[in-house]
Motif scaffolding. Structure first.
Motif, mmCIF file in Angstrom:
data_model
loop_
_atom_site.group_PDB
_atom_site.id
_atom_site.type_symbol
_atom_site.label_atom_id
_atom_site.label_comp_id
_atom_site.label_asym_id
_atom_site.label_seq_id
_atom_site.Cartn_x
_atom_site.Cartn_y
_atom_site.Cartn_z
ATOM 1 N N ALA A 9 0.833 -1.215 0.000
ATOM 2 C CA ALA A 9 0.000 0.000 0.000
ATOM 3 C C ALA A 9 0.862 1.258 0.000
ATOM 4 C CB ALA A 9 -0.945 -0.013 1.201
ATOM 5 N N GLY A 10 1.906 1.265 -0.835
ATOM 6 C CA GLY A 10 2.704 2.488 -1.004
ATOM 7 C C GLY A 10 2.116 3.325 -2.130
ATOM 8 N N GLY A 11 2.945 4.228 -2.693
ATOM 9 C CA GLY A 11 2.464 5.107 -3.762
ATOM 10 C C GLY A 11 1.981 4.322 -4.974
ATOM 11 N N VAL A 12 2.750 3.310 -5.365
ATOM 12 C CA VAL A 12 2.393 2.536 -6.567
ATOM 13 C C VAL A 12 1.111 1.741 -6.325
ATOM 14 C CG1 VAL A 12 3.178 0.744 -8.154
ATOM 15 C CG2 VAL A 12 4.820 2.420 -7.278
ATOM 16 N N ARG A 35 1.663 -4.457 4.954
ATOM 17 C CA ARG A 35 2.201 -4.691 6.302
ATOM 18 C C ARG A 35 1.402 -3.919 7.354
ATOM 19 N NH1 ARG A 35 8.434 -3.580 6.537
ATOM 20 N NH2 ARG A 35 7.683 -1.497 6.029
ATOM 21 N N ARG A 36 1.001 -2.688 7.020
ATOM 22 C CA ARG A 36 0.219 -1.875 7.969
ATOM 23 C C ARG A 36 -1.181 -1.659 7.408
ATOM 24 N NH1 ARG A 36 3.574 3.361 8.851
ATOM 25 N NH2 ARG A 36 4.478 2.874 6.818
ATOM 26 N N LYS A 39 -2.532 1.871 6.384
ATOM 27 C CA LYS A 39 -2.232 2.453 5.065
ATOM 28 C C LYS A 39 -3.225 1.957 4.016
ATOM 29 C CE LYS A 39 1.724 3.716 3.618
ATOM 30 N NZ LYS A 39 3.095 3.786 3.103
ATOM 31 N N ASP A 61 2.076 -9.871 6.366
ATOM 32 C CA ASP A 61 3.526 -9.754 6.205
ATOM 33 C C ASP A 61 3.880 -10.662 5.040
ATOM 34 O OD1 ASP A 61 6.230 -9.832 6.154
ATOM 35 O OD2 ASP A 61 6.499 -10.511 8.221
ATOM 36 N N ALA A 62 4.172 -10.059 3.897
ATOM 37 C CA ALA A 62 4.374 -10.859 2.681
ATOM 38 C C ALA A 62 5.711 -11.597 2.672
ATOM 39 C CB ALA A 62 4.240 -9.959 1.454
ATOM 40 N N ALA A 84 4.528 -4.608 -3.284
ATOM 41 C CA ALA A 84 5.329 -4.396 -2.072
ATOM 42 C C ALA A 84 6.762 -4.126 -2.542
ATOM 43 C CB ALA A 84 5.214 -5.614 -1.159
ATOM 44 N N THR A 106 6.270 -5.484 -10.356
ATOM 45 C CA THR A 106 6.813 -4.345 -11.124
ATOM 46 C C THR A 106 8.324 -4.197 -10.971
ATOM 47 O OG1 THR A 106 6.522 -2.782 -9.305
ATOM 48 C CG2 THR A 106 4.674 -2.988 -10.841
ATOM 49 N N PHE A 142 6.678 1.164 -15.231
ATOM 50 C CA PHE A 142 7.057 1.929 -16.423
ATOM 51 C C PHE A 142 8.407 1.469 -16.932
ATOM 52 C CE2 PHE A 142 5.315 5.424 -18.913
ATOM 53 C CZ PHE A 142 6.301 5.491 -19.890
ATOM 54 N N ASP A 143 9.414 1.477 -16.033
ATOM 55 C CA ASP A 143 10.703 0.943 -16.468
ATOM 56 C C ASP A 143 11.306 0.122 -15.326
ATOM 57 O OD1 ASP A 143 10.753 3.477 -15.260
ATOM 58 O OD2 ASP A 143 12.621 4.085 -16.211
ATOM 59 N N PRO A 144 11.189 -1.222 -15.401
ATOM 60 C CA PRO A 144 10.717 -1.996 -16.532
ATOM 61 C C PRO A 144 9.199 -1.950 -16.666
ATOM 62 C CG PRO A 144 11.090 -3.489 -14.711
ATOM 63 C CD PRO A 144 11.561 -2.118 -14.269
ATOM 64 N N ASN A 184 10.362 4.286 -3.387
ATOM 65 C CA ASN A 184 10.972 3.778 -2.157
ATOM 66 C C ASN A 184 12.461 4.144 -2.056
ATOM 67 O OD1 ASN A 184 12.502 1.485 -0.689
ATOM 68 N ND2 ASN A 184 10.416 1.468 0.103
ATOM 69 N N THR A 347 4.023 4.169 -12.648
ATOM 70 C CA THR A 347 4.224 2.751 -12.326
ATOM 71 C C THR A 347 2.886 2.067 -12.051
ATOM 72 O OG1 THR A 347 6.280 3.444 -11.259
ATOM 73 C CG2 THR A 347 5.585 1.170 -10.908
HETATM 74 P P1 NDP Z 1 6.652 2.121 -1.063
HETATM 75 O O1 NDP Z 1 7.785 1.883 -0.148
HETATM 76 O O2 NDP Z 1 5.940 3.437 -1.092
HETATM 77 O O3 NDP Z 1 5.526 1.002 -0.822
HETATM 78 C C1 NDP Z 1 5.813 -0.336 -0.568
HETATM 79 C C2 NDP Z 1 4.659 -0.896 0.238
HETATM 80 O O4 NDP Z 1 4.902 -2.286 0.500
HETATM 81 C C3 NDP Z 1 4.518 -0.206 1.600
HETATM 82 O O5 NDP Z 1 3.172 0.055 1.849
HETATM 83 C C4 NDP Z 1 5.070 -1.245 2.562
HETATM 84 O O6 NDP Z 1 4.487 -1.256 3.837
HETATM 85 C C5 NDP Z 1 4.692 -2.537 1.860
HETATM 86 N N1 NDP Z 1 5.517 -3.621 2.358
HETATM 87 C C6 NDP Z 1 6.861 -3.617 2.558
HETATM 88 N N2 NDP Z 1 7.252 -4.774 3.059
HETATM 89 C C7 NDP Z 1 6.132 -5.543 3.182
HETATM 90 C C8 NDP Z 1 5.890 -6.852 3.654
HETATM 91 N N3 NDP Z 1 6.872 -7.631 4.120
HETATM 92 N N4 NDP Z 1 4.616 -7.313 3.645
HETATM 93 C C9 NDP Z 1 3.603 -6.537 3.198
HETATM 94 N N5 NDP Z 1 3.774 -5.277 2.734
HETATM 95 C C10 NDP Z 1 5.027 -4.800 2.725
HETATM 96 O O7 NDP Z 1 7.159 1.778 -2.535
HETATM 97 P P2 NDP Z 1 6.537 2.208 -3.929
HETATM 98 O O8 NDP Z 1 5.049 2.149 -3.868
HETATM 99 O O9 NDP Z 1 7.208 3.430 -4.394
HETATM 100 O O10 NDP Z 1 7.062 1.013 -4.855
HETATM 101 C C11 NDP Z 1 6.398 -0.257 -4.875
HETATM 102 C C12 NDP Z 1 7.139 -1.203 -5.800
HETATM 103 O O11 NDP Z 1 7.169 -0.657 -7.104
HETATM 104 C C13 NDP Z 1 8.610 -1.441 -5.410
HETATM 105 O O12 NDP Z 1 8.896 -2.798 -5.620
HETATM 106 C C14 NDP Z 1 9.377 -0.604 -6.396
HETATM 107 O O13 NDP Z 1 10.666 -1.098 -6.616
HETATM 108 C C15 NDP Z 1 8.499 -0.740 -7.613
HETATM 109 N N6 NDP Z 1 8.691 0.341 -8.602
HETATM 110 C C16 NDP Z 1 8.757 -0.009 -9.923
HETATM 111 C C17 NDP Z 1 8.917 0.975 -10.882
HETATM 112 C C18 NDP Z 1 8.876 0.619 -12.321
HETATM 113 O O14 NDP Z 1 8.787 1.521 -13.161
HETATM 114 N N7 NDP Z 1 8.916 -0.633 -12.725
HETATM 115 C C19 NDP Z 1 9.085 2.384 -10.533
HETATM 116 C C20 NDP Z 1 8.884 2.668 -9.125
HETATM 117 C C21 NDP Z 1 8.726 1.650 -8.203
HETATM 118 P P3 NDP Z 1 4.819 -0.090 4.929
HETATM 119 O O15 NDP Z 1 4.021 1.079 4.432
HETATM 120 O O16 NDP Z 1 4.315 -0.666 6.189
HETATM 121 O O17 NDP Z 1 6.310 0.125 4.875
#
Ligand code: NDP
Length: 401
Positions: A9-12, A35-36, A39, A61-62, A84, A106, A142-144, A184, A347
């Motif tokens: 549940a991050g930005g992507v 994880r949370r 969010k 917890d993945a 994640a 991604t 987007f890339d990849p 991230n 992304t």
């Molecule tokens: P963020 O760090 O914003 O989000 C990651 C999310 O995953 C967070 O909500 C985090 O939880 C959660 N998370 C982390 N560990 C675990 C776990 N063990 N179990 C469950 N949830 C977990 O990252 P982004 O959203 O920016 O990026 C997400 C993915 O996209 C990444 O893999 C990144 O590399 C990829 N990416 C790919 C791009 C592309 O163009 N191909 C470009 C940009 C990103 P918590 O909030 O609790 O930390």
């Protein structure tokens, strides 16, 4: 009409579930787990407010294969979309195999203690996914992701063969912070500080990190400095388009970003090996992530545009030609639509489209696949329809550098 489980549940993840909710004819039932759970709940509230769609949320917890498998068994999705971190890729692939569900991500798997950006760990799952009759789609960002599909689109419609391919990733956005990363921070800094590598004449060529600079005039952004880097799609593209003689990846960085990064590196804050602090082991880069702004929080202040594309030189009917294909995305427009800046948007939208390709059957098959192994046309059509329109033009000559 299909059920999907999104993990992360991050930005992507936030952009992806907003866009899935806007396409409820394909994504009839969406669960967001992370994880949370707070969010996930905050994203679910935003999705409800913006689209009227209710999505389910869950805590997981993945890294824990059994816990993820239990969640999948409860939700019963057709597809798990892993948004994640790259550290979780193999555990989520295992959970998908355990429960008989398709998989998509991604970013390629990364061990926590090494910055490698290599596909071999995930490609090793080929036989297990094939035997299970399941699809694993790798790298639908987007890339990849889009950059890989751009390459196959040029090859399908504009060139008979691609001899050289350059991927140009420009973020012309300004978030108003002294130092912050747009996705991230841990993954971003590991990527940027890694040794640069490109593929040329059948071998990898290594150069020190950020040692090769070129300036380029990006449409709707202007002239920016871009730096040669390693990026994971180089490995899959040179494998699946074996005729490519040279393939490189460039990313733009501002001087202030590079200065901060240099200082942080010099003082050891980007290290990924454990150090002892007050009797406890900590990883400096993880601590740094904790003090930097969350990428998701940057959306409200970020202005400007991204411009990411491919320049391919090859032959068409025996004549050498060069084509440029790119997308421009506006940070403020992305934020207005989904509450996230353009790096998450560029992304999260392709993540939604990759998932749509699998759920509608436009793409599929048993095994582990990279984006460039499928027909680019349905994916390219959805980019135009869902917020990432692209353009192609012929250049007078190949890149001069
Ligand atoms: P963020 O760090 O914003 O989000 C990651 C999310 O995953 C967070 O909500 C985090 O939880 C959660 N998370 C982390 N560990 C675990 C776990 N063990 N179990 C469950 N949830 C977990 O990252 P982004 O959203 O920016 O990026 C997400 C993915 O996209 C990444 O893999 C990144 O590399 C990829 N990416 C790919 C791009 C592309 O163009 N191909 C470009 C940009 C990103 P918590 O909030 O609790 O930390």
């Amino acid at each position: 009409m299909s059920k999907v489980l999104v993990i992360g549940a991050g930005g992507v993840g936030s952009v992806a579930v907003h866009k899935m909710a806007m396409n409820s004819n394909i994504f009839s039932d969406i669960t967001l787990a992370s994880r949370r759970i707070e969010k996930c709940d905050a994203t679910a509230e935003s999705v409800k407010a913006r689209t009227g769609v209710t999505i389910a949320t869950a805590q997981v917890d993945a890294d824990d294969i059994d816990a993820t498998a239990a969640l999948i068994a409860r939700v019963q999705p057709k597809l798990v979309v892993n948004l994640a971190l790259p550290y979780q890729d193999l555990a989520i692939m295992e959970a998908c195999l355990k429960t008989g569900v398709h998989y998509m991500d991604t970013a390629n798997y990364e061990p926590r203690d090494e910055a490698k950006f290599e596909y071999h760990w995930q490609w090793a799952y080929q036989d297990r996914f094939r035997e299970a009759g399941l699809t694993a789609l790798l790298g639908s960002g987007f890339d990849p992701g889009v950059t890989s599909v751009f390459a196959t689109y040029l090859k399908k419609h504009y060139l008979d063969t691609i001899e050289t391919l350059d991927i140009l990733d420009c973020n012309g956005g300004d978030h108003g912070q002294h130092f912050a990363t747009n996705f991230n921070p841990e993954i971003n800094i590991r990527e940027v500080t890694a040794v640069a590598r490109h593929w040329e004449n059948g071998a990898w060529v290594e150069t020190p990190p950020l040692s090769h600079k070129q300036s380029f005039d990006f449409e709707q952004v202007g002239v920016k400095n871009m730096y040669l880097m390693y990026h994971e799609e180089l490995e899959s593209l040179k494998t699946h388009l074996p005729e490519i003689r040279r393939i490189r990846f460039w990313m733009t960085f501002g001087d202030a970003y590079l200065k901060h990064l240099e200082v942080l590196q010099n003082v050891g804050m980007t290290r990924i090996d454990p150090v002892l602090y007050e009797g406890k082991e900590i990883i400096p880069l993880q601590f740094l992530k904790a003090v930097l702004p969350e990428p998701a929080s940057l959306g409200v202040t970020t202005k400007g545009k991204t411009n990411i594309g491919d320049i391919a030189t090859g032959t068409k009917d025996g004549v050498q030609k060069t084509f440029y294909i790119w997308n421009v995305c506006d940070h403020e427009e992305a934020y207005a639509e989904t509450g996230n800046q353009a790096v998450s948007y560029t992304t999260g939208v392709p993540a939604m489209i990759g998932a749509a390709m699998l759920l509608t059957g436009a793409w599929g098959g048993a095994g582990v696949f990279n984006m460039e192994q499928f027909d680019p046309d349905p994916f390219m059509a959805m980019l135009n329809e869902h917020g990432l329109p692209w353009q192609v033009k012929e250049l007078d000559a190949p890149l001069a550098f």
